[in-house]
Design an enzyme around this catalytic site. Structure first.
Site, mmCIF file in Angstrom:
data_model
loop_
_atom_site.group_PDB
_atom_site.id
_atom_site.type_symbol
_atom_site.label_atom_id
_atom_site.label_comp_id
_atom_site.label_asym_id
_atom_site.label_seq_id
_atom_site.Cartn_x
_atom_site.Cartn_y
_atom_site.Cartn_z
ATOM 1 N N LYS A 10 1.056 -1.204 -0.351
ATOM 2 C CA LYS A 10 0.137 -0.079 0.265
ATOM 3 C C LYS A 10 0.449 1.102 -0.278
ATOM 4 O O LYS A 10 2.211 1.565 0.628
ATOM 5 C CB LYS A 10 -0.526 -0.052 1.434
ATOM 6 C CG LYS A 10 -2.021 -1.359 0.926
ATOM 7 C CD LYS A 10 -3.126 -0.700 2.710
ATOM 8 C CE LYS A 10 -4.159 -2.068 2.306
ATOM 9 N NZ LYS A 10 -5.105 -1.655 3.538
ATOM 10 N N ARG A 86 -2.053 -14.473 4.679
ATOM 11 C CA ARG A 86 -3.007 -13.865 5.807
ATOM 12 C C ARG A 86 -2.496 -14.108 7.089
ATOM 13 O O ARG A 86 -1.936 -12.983 7.908
ATOM 14 C CB ARG A 86 -4.454 -14.353 5.856
ATOM 15 C CG ARG A 86 -5.282 -13.922 3.872
ATOM 16 C CD ARG A 86 -6.032 -12.451 4.891
ATOM 17 N NE ARG A 86 -6.421 -11.691 5.418
ATOM 18 C CZ ARG A 86 -7.149 -10.640 5.522
ATOM 19 N NH1 ARG A 86 -7.225 -10.134 4.674
ATOM 20 N NH2 ARG A 86 -7.662 -10.281 6.729
ATOM 21 N N THR A 92 -5.867 -6.759 10.528
ATOM 22 C CA THR A 92 -5.627 -5.651 9.953
ATOM 23 C C THR A 92 -5.418 -4.289 10.590
ATOM 24 O O THR A 92 -4.625 -3.620 10.129
ATOM 25 C CB THR A 92 -7.026 -5.829 9.898
ATOM 26 O OG1 THR A 92 -7.998 -6.621 9.593
ATOM 27 C CG2 THR A 92 -7.632 -4.340 9.574
ATOM 28 N N GLU A 127 -9.887 -10.092 -7.603
ATOM 29 C CA GLU A 127 -8.782 -9.749 -7.266
ATOM 30 C C GLU A 127 -8.001 -9.151 -8.240
ATOM 31 O O GLU A 127 -7.358 -8.566 -9.149
ATOM 32 C CB GLU A 127 -8.447 -9.670 -6.086
ATOM 33 C CG GLU A 127 -9.269 -9.008 -4.871
ATOM 34 C CD GLU A 127 -9.051 -9.276 -3.385
ATOM 35 O OE1 GLU A 127 -10.517 -8.724 -2.855
ATOM 36 O OE2 GLU A 127 -8.328 -9.535 -3.155
#
Ligand code: IDP
Ligand code: MG
Length: 141
Positions: A10, A86, A92, A127
């Site tokens: 990101k 994950r 998160t 995705e």
């Protein structure tokens, strides 16, 4: 079970100079990189990609952040790829992430949490297809 998942390094991780470190974690965790590209999402692309979160209060913040700078999108391959990735990235919220996970080590905040990972095989395929054509994915067979 598919052996592919989709990842994003990101904009916070890129801005903070952590692109190479996160890329190395991917390789250290034995993922094969089927494809990777540096890009800057438009707001529209970010809104399309995160469409499932449209009704969430953080949708505007999330899509503005994801289109705020360069990111790296990656298609990854490994046995049990979705769950494995994950686990590699952690929870998160970086405050809840286990030691040694990418988010624990590189996330800025709950919103700016360094990396994305697909949450199911079905979403992984969607995705990957959102950012890559099948011919861009390198076959390891
Ligand atoms: P995930 O990325 O671990 O799958 P999701 O619940 O799917 O987490 O949320 C997608 C992304 O939205 C998160 O990675 C994070 O960047 C952002 N996000 C989630 N919850 C919040 C929040 O409460 N405030 C701000 N941003 C959030
Ligand atoms: Mg998610």
């Amino acid at each position: 079970m598919t052996n592919r998942t989709f990842a994003i390094i990101k904009p916070d991780a890129i801005k903070n100079g952590n692109t190479g470190k996160v890329y190395d974690r991917i390789l250290q965790a034995d993922f094969k990189i089927l494809s990777a590209k540096l890009m800057k999402m438009t707001l529209k692309q970010a809104e399309g990609f995160y469409g499932v979160h449209r009704e969430r209060p953080f949708f505007g913040e999330l899509t503005t952040f994801m289109s705020s700078g360069a990111c790296m999108v990656l298609a990854l391959e490994k046995e049990n790829a979705v769950a494995e990735w994950r686990e590699t990235i952690g929870a998160t919220n970086p405050k809840d992430a286990e030691d040694g996970t990418i988010r624990k080590d590189f996330a800025t905040s709950l919103g700016e949490n360094a990396v994305h990972g697909s949450d199911s095989d079905e979403n992984a395929e969607k995705e990957i297809a959102f950012f890559f054509s099948e011919s861009e994915l390198i076959s390891n067979k």
